[in-house]
Motif scaffolding. Structure first.
Motif, PDB file in Angstrom:
ATOM      1  N   ILE A  29       0.836  -1.203   0.000  1.00  0.00           N
ATOM      2  CA  ILE A  29       0.000   0.000   0.000  1.00  0.00           C
ATOM      3  C   ILE A  29       0.870   1.252   0.000  1.00  0.00           C
ATOM      4  N   LEU A  30       1.928   1.220   0.820  1.00  0.00           N
ATOM      5  CA  LEU A  30       2.850   2.361   0.886  1.00  0.00           C
ATOM      6  C   LEU A  30       3.478   2.626  -0.480  1.00  0.00           C
ATOM      7  N   THR A  31       3.861   1.559  -1.178  1.00  0.00           N
ATOM      8  CA  THR A  31       4.547   1.703  -2.460  1.00  0.00           C
ATOM      9  C   THR A  31       3.594   2.138  -3.571  1.00  0.00           C
ATOM     10  N   LEU A  32       2.435   1.475  -3.667  1.00  0.00           N
ATOM     11  CA  LEU A  32       1.551   1.701  -4.803  1.00  0.00           C
ATOM     12  C   LEU A  32       0.589   2.873  -4.619  1.00  0.00           C
ATOM     13  N   LEU A  33       0.141   3.115  -3.385  1.00  0.00           N
ATOM     14  CA  LEU A  33      -0.860   4.153  -3.153  1.00  0.00           C
ATOM     15  C   LEU A  33      -0.267   5.454  -2.606  1.00  0.00           C
ATOM     16  N   TYR A 107      11.044  10.987  15.658  1.00  0.00           N
ATOM     17  CA  TYR A 107      10.221  10.733  14.472  1.00  0.00           C
ATOM     18  C   TYR A 107       9.442   9.443  14.684  1.00  0.00           C
ATOM     19  N   ARG A 108       8.156   9.591  14.781  1.00  0.00           N
ATOM     20  CA  ARG A 108       7.297   8.414  14.923  1.00  0.00           C
ATOM     21  C   ARG A 108       6.699   8.068  13.562  1.00  0.00           C
ATOM     22  N   LEU A 109       7.024   6.886  13.037  1.00  0.00           N
ATOM     23  CA  LEU A 109       6.477   6.427  11.763  1.00  0.00           C
ATOM     24  C   LEU A 109       5.095   5.824  12.000  1.00  0.00           C
ATOM     25  N   ASN A 110       4.134   6.246  11.222  1.00  0.00           N
ATOM     26  CA  ASN A 110       2.774   5.727  11.330  1.00  0.00           C
ATOM     27  C   ASN A 110       2.490   4.747  10.197  1.00  0.00           C
ATOM     28  N   HIS A 111       1.645   3.789  10.466  1.00  0.00           N
ATOM     29  CA  HIS A 111       1.301   2.797   9.452  1.00  0.00           C
ATOM     30  C   HIS A 111       0.392   3.428   8.390  1.00  0.00           C
ATOM     31  N   PRO A 112       0.554   3.032   7.131  1.00  0.00           N
ATOM     32  CA  PRO A 112      -0.393   3.508   6.113  1.00  0.00           C
ATOM     33  C   PRO A 112      -1.786   2.965   6.381  1.00  0.00           C
ATOM     34  N   GLU A 113      -2.787   3.666   5.886  1.00  0.00           N
ATOM     35  CA  GLU A 113      -4.160   3.212   6.072  1.00  0.00           C
ATOM     36  C   GLU A 113      -4.375   1.882   5.355  1.00  0.00           C
ATOM     37  N   PRO A 114      -5.185   0.972   5.925  1.00  0.00           N
ATOM     38  CA  PRO A 114      -5.559  -0.228   5.172  1.00  0.00           C
ATOM     39  C   PRO A 114      -6.274   0.159   3.875  1.00  0.00           C
ATOM     40  N   ALA A 115      -6.231  -0.710   2.881  1.00  0.00           N
ATOM     41  CA  ALA A 115      -6.800  -0.383   1.565  1.00  0.00           C
ATOM     42  C   ALA A 115      -8.260   0.035   1.669  1.00  0.00           C
ATOM     43  N   GLU A 116      -9.027  -0.670   2.511  1.00  0.00           N
ATOM     44  CA  GLU A 116     -10.456  -0.353   2.633  1.00  0.00           C
ATOM     45  C   GLU A 116     -10.661   1.058   3.144  1.00  0.00           C
ATOM     46  N   ARG A 117      -9.919   1.434   4.204  1.00  0.00           N
ATOM     47  CA  ARG A 117     -10.066   2.781   4.760  1.00  0.00           C
ATOM     48  C   ARG A 117      -9.501   3.820   3.802  1.00  0.00           C
ATOM     49  N   PHE A 118      -8.433   3.467   3.093  1.00  0.00           N
ATOM     50  CA  PHE A 118      -7.836   4.411   2.136  1.00  0.00           C
ATOM     51  C   PHE A 118      -8.864   4.818   1.085  1.00  0.00           C
ATOM     52  N   PHE A 119      -9.519   3.831   0.469  1.00  0.00           N
ATOM     53  CA  PHE A 119     -10.447   4.135  -0.625  1.00  0.00           C
ATOM     54  C   PHE A 119     -11.786   4.678  -0.136  1.00  0.00           C
TER      55      PHE A 119
END
Length: 467
Positions: A29-33, A107-119
């Motif tokens: 998700i991080l790479t493609l979205l 620096y706190r790295l946060n997880h990318p949103e899951p695909a469902e929440r992203f879209f």
């Protein structure tokens, strides 16, 4: 300390933390979205910071000079990349002032949103759309959307938890303290911020005063509606006064609350109106005054002179005599199928939005259903074809047929070219065909006899519909 890249210098100390490791799906998700939105430098910064995190979830203390060396970019570029990560919600930056060492960054790295929440997030989807365009967005959506199986006719016979596992409910009370501690350890004390469309170019206070003067109230989900308002402001440039006017036409008279669905429909009607259909472009005899029957004969002969086969001509003339819904129903009935409500809505949408003449829409339906062998019309696929045809100026059925054949010819040539160059280890020519050509269902070429048989059945069905 916001927006202060000058305060960050090579000797500034920082540490990196991440609550839990990224899964393979999150990295995809991080790479493609996310990468198309944040850019290569911000993407590289995220991965570089992530690589420094140890099993404890925290990195050692590092200098920003280490980042400069590893990434081979300037401190200002690092700060710019950092801001992009912060803005999209992938990074939260904290600072602590030390009397001896100066500012120390965490620096706190946060997880990318899951695909469902992203879209489901309008801000993220529109940002991605502006970065990659509609065609790429459609491909990414199709890649990540869930693949649900149709369970019609199946019965769920799965065992229940209590049927298989021993569970004593009284343990919930006796072990309550331990269970609470475990639960709280997974609660994030400082959750990452959700990307927001809110900006200073829209005066929210003025907007609220305006609707309150009209006696209108915000809907129950006020925060969600605020995001909606700012999205439409950024998308269409709608001013505060115009937004108030849309609200005045979209509220419930009993509760005085804004009806969000009516509000959305009012805006889309104003900014995405129905598109007037183009007239079908075909050759007519404008000199002689001919009857309708003679015009049909003239049209038949003109098509014949232009090299169209008898079957092609019959398909073209059938496409010009029938409305798209009737045409689709005749095709479906001929195979023992039926037209779904989604297909009806899609065809109506094409008629109102695409600008294509009915005859061209009918050829499109015939192509998808008869040639591509799709059992139903799928909105994303059909809309891609309709968009490409409208932008290519295809406003007659014969042009549609010629276009499909030309693309099929190019596809065959490019396939042969790829095979030939691939065998010789030479460069492969880049694909330039429209994306709707890459259909998941393999095209099966019909024999001339079977094609003629299908056309005959279609003509008979259409004649019955007309009766």
């Amino acid at each position: 300390m916001k927006d202060n890249w000058k305060e960050v210098h090579p000797k500034s100390i920082f540490q990196v933390t991440v609550p839990s490791p990224l899964s393979d799906q999150e990295q995809m998700i991080l790479t493609l979205l996310y990468q198309p939105m944040i850019g290569a430098e911000a993407f590289s910064l995220y991965l570089t910071l992530l690589s420094e995190v140890e099993e404890s979830g925290m990195s050692e203390s590092l200098f920003h000079a280490d980042l400069i060396t590893m990434m081979n970019i300037s401190i200002r570029q690092i700060q710019s990349a950092r801001r992009k990560l912060e803005g999209i919600g992938l990074l939260t930056t904290y600072v602590q002032n030390d009397s001896e060492l100066g500012p120390k960054f965490l620096y706190r790295l946060n997880h990318p949103e899951p695909a469902e929440r992203f879209f489901k997030d309008e801000v993220l989807v529109l940002t991605l759309l502006n970065s990659v365009g509609q065609r790429k967005l459609d491909k990414l959506f199709n890649q990540f959307k869930p693949k649900f199986v149709n369970l019609t006719g199946f019965e769920d016979i799965s065992s229940r938890f209590n049927d298989v596992y021993l569970f004593k409910e009284e343990q919930i009370i006796s072990q309550n303290q331990q269970l609470s501690q475990i639960e709280q350890s997974f609660n994030d004390p400082r959750p990452s911020k959700k990307p927001s469309a809110v900006d200073k170019s829209f005066d929210w206070s003025y907007f609220i005063q305006g609707i309150e003067r009209l006696g209108i109230k915000l809907p129950d989900n006020g925060d969600g509606f605020k995001e909606e308002v700012f999205i439409f402001h950024n998308l269409f440039g709608i001013t505060e006064l115009d937004m108030i006017d849309f609200c005045s036409k979209s509220f419930d008279y009993y509760t005085s609350k804004i009806d969000v669905k009516d509000f959305e429909r009012a805006i889309y009607r104003a900014y995405d109106p129905d598109k007037k259909q183009k007239r079908s472009e075909f050759q007519k005899n404008e000199v002689a005054e001919l009857s309708d029957e003679d015009q049909q004969t003239y049209r038949y002969n003109s098509l014949k002179m232009n090299g169209f086969s008898t079957q092609d001509i019959q398909m073209i003339m059938d496409s010009e005599k029938n409305f798209p819904l009737n045409y689709l129903e005749a095709l479906k009935n001929g195979r023992g199928g039926y037209t779904t409500p989604q297909e009806r809505s899609l065809v109506k949408y094409l008629v109102s939005k695409s600008g294509l003449p009915n005859s061209v829409i009918n050829i499109l339906i015939n192509y998808v259903y008869n040639i591509q062998k799709q059992p139903t019309l799928k909105a994303d696929y059909v809309n891609r074809i309709a968009n490409e045809w409208a932008q290519s100026g295809i406003f007659s059925p014969e042009k549609a047929i010629e276009h499909v054949r030309e693309i099929a010819k190019k596809g065959k040539e490019q396939k042969q070219t790829r095979q030939r160059y691939g065998q010789n280890n030479r460069p492969i020519r880049q694909e330039t065909l429209p994306d709707w050509v890459d259909n998941p269902i393999e095209e099966k070429k019909l024999s001339p006899e079977r094609q003629a048989e299908l056309e005959k059945e279609l003509r008979e069905l259409l004649n019955e519909e007309g009766d």
